[in-house]
Motif scaffolding. Structure first.
Motif, PDB file in Angstrom:
ATOM      1  N   ALA A 210       0.829  -1.206   0.000  1.00 28.76           N
ATOM      2  CA  ALA A 210       0.000   0.000   0.000  1.00 28.76           C
ATOM      3  C   ALA A 210       0.863   1.255   0.000  1.00 28.76           C
ATOM      4  O   ALA A 210       0.571   2.224  -0.710  1.00 28.76           O
ATOM      5  N   LEU A 211       1.923   1.267   0.781  1.00 26.68           N
ATOM      6  CA  LEU A 211       2.811   2.428   0.824  1.00 26.68           C
ATOM      7  C   LEU A 211       3.525   2.627  -0.501  1.00 26.68           C
ATOM      8  O   LEU A 211       3.696   3.758  -0.964  1.00 26.68           O
ATOM      9  N   TRP A 212       3.957   1.529  -1.128  1.00 27.11           N
ATOM     10  CA  TRP A 212       4.671   1.663  -2.400  1.00 27.11           C
ATOM     11  C   TRP A 212       3.791   2.330  -3.449  1.00 27.11           C
ATOM     12  O   TRP A 212       4.210   3.275  -4.117  1.00 27.11           O
ATOM     13  N   LEU A 213       2.550   1.856  -3.586  1.00 25.54           N
ATOM     14  CA  LEU A 213       1.673   2.403  -4.612  1.00 25.54           C
ATOM     15  C   LEU A 213       1.035   3.722  -4.190  1.00 25.54           C
ATOM     16  O   LEU A 213       0.878   4.633  -5.010  1.00 25.54           O
ATOM     17  N   GLY A 214       0.688   3.860  -2.922  1.00 22.78           N
ATOM     18  CA  GLY A 214      -0.082   5.019  -2.489  1.00 22.78           C
ATOM     19  C   GLY A 214       0.719   6.181  -1.959  1.00 22.78           C
ATOM     20  O   GLY A 214       0.190   7.295  -1.871  1.00 22.78           O
ATOM     21  N   ALA A 215       1.993   5.989  -1.604  1.00 27.71           N
ATOM     22  CA  ALA A 215       2.768   7.073  -1.002  1.00 27.71           C
ATOM     23  C   ALA A 215       4.093   7.333  -1.704  1.00 27.71           C
ATOM     24  O   ALA A 215       4.517   8.483  -1.806  1.00 27.71           O
ATOM     25  N   LEU A 216       4.772   6.282  -2.166  1.00 24.80           N
ATOM     26  CA  LEU A 216       6.072   6.486  -2.782  1.00 24.80           C
ATOM     27  C   LEU A 216       5.995   6.728  -4.279  1.00 24.80           C
ATOM     28  O   LEU A 216       7.024   6.995  -4.908  1.00 24.80           O
ATOM     29  N   ASN A 217       4.819   6.626  -4.877  1.00 25.84           N
ATOM     30  CA  ASN A 217       4.757   6.738  -6.330  1.00 25.84           C
ATOM     31  C   ASN A 217       5.115   8.152  -6.795  1.00 25.84           C
ATOM     32  O   ASN A 217       4.973   9.124  -6.049  1.00 25.84           O
ATOM     33  N   PRO A 218       5.587   8.277  -8.030  1.00 26.57           N
ATOM     34  CA  PRO A 218       6.084   9.579  -8.505  1.00 26.57           C
ATOM     35  C   PRO A 218       5.060  10.694  -8.457  1.00 26.57           C
ATOM     36  O   PRO A 218       5.429  11.865  -8.286  1.00 26.57           O
ATOM     37  N   LEU A 219       3.780  10.390  -8.607  1.00 25.26           N
ATOM     38  CA  LEU A 219       2.779  11.450  -8.585  1.00 25.26           C
ATOM     39  C   LEU A 219       2.733  12.147  -7.225  1.00 25.26           C
ATOM     40  O   LEU A 219       2.527  13.364  -7.148  1.00 25.26           O
ATOM     41  N   VAL A 220       2.912  11.385  -6.149  1.00 25.88           N
ATOM     42  CA  VAL A 220       2.948  11.994  -4.820  1.00 25.88           C
ATOM     43  C   VAL A 220       4.167  12.903  -4.689  1.00 25.88           C
ATOM     44  O   VAL A 220       4.079  14.040  -4.215  1.00 25.88           O
ATOM     45  N   LEU A 221       5.321  12.411  -5.117  1.00 26.64           N
ATOM     46  CA  LEU A 221       6.549  13.184  -4.986  1.00 26.64           C
ATOM     47  C   LEU A 221       6.523  14.432  -5.861  1.00 26.64           C
ATOM     48  O   LEU A 221       6.915  15.526  -5.426  1.00 26.64           O
ATOM     49  N   LEU A 222       6.067  14.291  -7.102  1.00 28.20           N
ATOM     50  CA  LEU A 222       6.117  15.410  -8.035  1.00 28.20           C
ATOM     51  C   LEU A 222       5.049  16.454  -7.747  1.00 28.20           C
ATOM     52  O   LEU A 222       5.312  17.659  -7.852  1.00 28.20           O
ATOM     53  N   HIS A 223       3.857  16.008  -7.379  1.00 30.28           N
ATOM     54  CA  HIS A 223       2.730  16.938  -7.332  1.00 30.28           C
ATOM     55  C   HIS A 223       2.253  17.286  -5.918  1.00 30.28           C
ATOM     56  O   HIS A 223       1.718  18.381  -5.720  1.00 30.28           O
ATOM     57  N   LEU A 224       2.419  16.392  -4.966  1.00 31.70           N
ATOM     58  CA  LEU A 224       2.031  16.727  -3.593  1.00 31.70           C
ATOM     59  C   LEU A 224       3.200  17.316  -2.816  1.00 31.70           C
ATOM     60  O   LEU A 224       3.035  18.300  -2.090  1.00 31.70           O
ATOM     61  N   VAL A 225       4.394  16.720  -2.972  1.00 29.68           N
ATOM     62  CA  VAL A 225       5.566  17.229  -2.263  1.00 29.68           C
ATOM     63  C   VAL A 225       6.142  18.445  -2.980  1.00 29.68           C
ATOM     64  O   VAL A 225       6.255  19.524  -2.405  1.00 29.68           O
ATOM     65  N   SER A 226       6.521  18.289  -4.246  1.00 27.95           N
ATOM     66  CA  SER A 226       7.135  19.396  -4.971  1.00 27.95           C
ATOM     67  C   SER A 226       6.110  20.434  -5.403  1.00 27.95           C
ATOM     68  O   SER A 226       6.307  21.628  -5.215  1.00 27.95           O
ATOM     69  N   GLY A 227       4.996  19.987  -5.981  1.00 27.81           N
ATOM     70  CA  GLY A 227       3.978  20.928  -6.457  1.00 27.81           C
ATOM     71  C   GLY A 227       3.131  21.545  -5.370  1.00 27.81           C
ATOM     72  O   GLY A 227       2.460  22.537  -5.599  1.00 27.81           O
ATOM     73  N   ALA A 228       3.129  20.953  -4.168  1.00 24.67           N
ATOM     74  CA  ALA A 228       2.393  21.485  -3.003  1.00 24.67           C
ATOM     75  C   ALA A 228       0.900  21.641  -3.279  1.00 24.67           C
ATOM     76  O   ALA A 228       0.261  22.594  -2.826  1.00 24.67           O
ATOM     77  N   HIS A 229       0.320  20.675  -3.990  1.00 28.11           N
ATOM     78  CA  HIS A 229      -1.105  20.754  -4.297  1.00 28.11           C
ATOM     79  C   HIS A 229      -1.945  20.481  -3.050  1.00 28.11           C
ATOM     80  O   HIS A 229      -1.582  19.671  -2.190  1.00 28.11           O
TER      81      HIS A 229
END
Length: 513
Positions: A210-229
């Protein structure tokens, strides 16, 4: 430092590869990211000259993106392999990958500047549901893309209160405001990763998967962490609410999920899960986590309540009424405290605009062009018609998912419903897929087809927008392709290892489908 931490060999290689990729991506973002027009930080650090090398920045960014995506995909094989990393180890990997992105300018979207402008409007007493940032003017207006300068906000009062707090603190210092909004988004990500493993266990899914798909995936890193959506805040609250519902804390779950919907409205679908679990608990006087599992999975041993079971109809009415009252009270209280009024209800139609792209809008544009070529008077109605058709299709997919809730499980049905809304709704952005992806990560069958297709969709959506947030030119596309090709030799070196055999999850809940 990494040598002092004991990690499985494959996990260590993935950590190092992803860290190198995230660092290169963040470094490229200094020249090619969604940089502020009025940047007070870059001159102070002597980095202003980097803006003149956008092509080199794109090469560096896409070189790093290729490494990061490959590391995530390879880590997924390790999670399914014979020597899998623990959830705690995966959180360490996530932190290592996120650190370079946290300290750099936003990437892939300029929405964070719109958040600051909308927060400043709330602070100034302007109605953000009647007008866009152009009504306020000032230095923040230059940071907002032109197409959104006259658009009312579609966000709820819970998020606007956070944006107003950050905007009031940072005033006109744009970099400070960006880091403030990123801190808000990171709080949402932290809440998500704190609750996701518990929710996965309740659904009979390996927490690491669950963590691999739901938290570590690139969309989380690119858009939630970096993009601050702000989707980070919505998802954090939604997953926290679902976790509370699985632990019998239905009132808390209703309040928290309502707060999530007061950030972005789609989270309100989570209240259906609360009603269903609450009804099951009242009707059967049993611990409700069993209700979120598919009928084909044996239920967890639940504690039996001392209360007598209610009839199904009475239990349903009581659960629905209690949830509705708590949601209404929470909405009224938050709206009163923020002072934004109920204009957000009217502004829910903001995504249905000429500026948004989606699958339905694309088909509508093609239809419009064909009708214009044929000289038809119906050409102007093509895009609106197809958007409403898309919404109807999303509603149909939602009803179908809930019709099969006993076979799928409630959280899985919710994830499929939110995914359908994101894909078929009037507006589509890569990070919208996370609405459904995170619940799917917590509840989908570990080796099922939907989980695989969702992971592939993540890979595809990482390249649909550019680091600057604008439409790329031909030269920029060439630079991005060159950067990705430069990563190929490094990835070939990692491709020689044979994947470990897939192992079953041996948790407290069975995962047989």
């Amino acid at each position: 430092m990494l040598s002092a931490i004991r990690l499985p060999d494959e996990t260590r290689r993935c950590l190092v590869l992803g860290l190198a990729g995230a660092t290169a991506l963040a470094g490229g973002g200094l020249a090619a990211g969604a940089l502020p027009v009025r940047d007070t930080l870059a001159p102070a650090l002597g980095l202003s000259a980097l803006r003149q090398h956008q092509g080199a920045g794109l090469v560096c960014a896409y070189f790093g993106l290729a490494l990061l995506v490959a590391a995530w995909w390879r880590l997924g094989r390790a999670v399914r392999g014979g020597d899998p990393p623990s959830p705690r180890t995966l959180l360490l990997v996530l932190a290592a990958w996120a650190v370079p992105l946290v300290a750099m300018p936003p990437l892939f979207s300029r929405d964070v500047y719109s958040y600051l402008a909308q927060g400043a409007m709330v602070t100034a007493g302007l109605d953000v549901y009647q007008a866009g940032p152009s009504a306020m003017g000032g230095p923040l207006l230059a940071e907002v893309p032109v197409i959104w300068q006259h658009t009312p906000t579609p966000y709820g009062p819970a998020f606007l209160s956070l944006a107003a707090g950050v905007s009031g603190f940072s005033a006109t210092d744009v970099p400070l405001g960006v880091f403030g909004m990123r801190a808000v988004a990171l709080a949402g990500v932290v809440l998500l990763i704190a609750c996701l493993p518990r929710l996965a266990r309740s659904c009979g899914v390996d927490p690491a998967a669950a963590l691999w798909l739901g938290a570590l995936n690139p969309l989380v890193l690119l858009h939630l962490v970096s993009g601050a959506h702000n989707d980070a805040v919505m998802l954090g609250l939604l997953i926290a609410g679902l976790t509370a519902a699985c632990a019998n804390r239905f009132a808390l779950a209703a309040v928290v999920i309502t707060l999530a919907s007061l950030v972005k409205a789609p989270a309100a679908l989570g209240l259906v899960v609360v009603v269903w679990l609450w009804q099951r608990a009242l009707h059967r006087s049993a611990d409700p986590p069993a209700a979120i599992l598919p009928a084909s999975r044996p239920a967890c041993a639940g504690s039996v309540s001392d209360r007598p079971a209610l009839g199904r109809r009475t239990a349903t009415l009581r659960a629905f009424g209690s949830t509705a009252c708590l949601a209404a009270a929470t909405t009224a209280l938050v709206t009163a405290v923020t002072g934004t009024g109920y204009g957000w209800v009217r502004s829910l139609t903001t995504p249905i605009s000429a500026h948004n792209w989606s699958l339905s809008s694309t088909v509508g544009r093609i239809t419009r062009n064909l009708l214009e070529a044929a000289g038809s008077d119906l050409a102007a109605s093509a895009i609106p018609a197809w958007r409403w058709i898309g919404l109807a299709a999303a509603a149909g997919a939602t009803l179908l998912a809930w019709h099969h809730r006993r076979r799928l499980g409630l959280v899985y049905a919710l994830g499929l419903s939110l995914a359908a809304l994101a894909l078929l709704g009037p507006a589509l952005r890569p990070w919208y897929l996370l609405w459904g992806l995170v619940p799917i990560a917590a509840a989908a069958p570990p080796h099922g087809r939907v989980r695989r297709w969702t992971a592939l969709a993540c890979l595809a959506l990482t390249v649909t927008v550019f680091p600057s947030g604008f439409t790329p030119s031909v030269d920029e596309l060439a630079a991005a392709l060159a950067g990705a090709l430069l990563a190929v030799p490094i990835l070939v070196l990692y491709a020689g290892d044979v994947a470990a055999p897939v192992r079953p999850y041996r948790g407290t809940e069975p995962t047989a489908w």
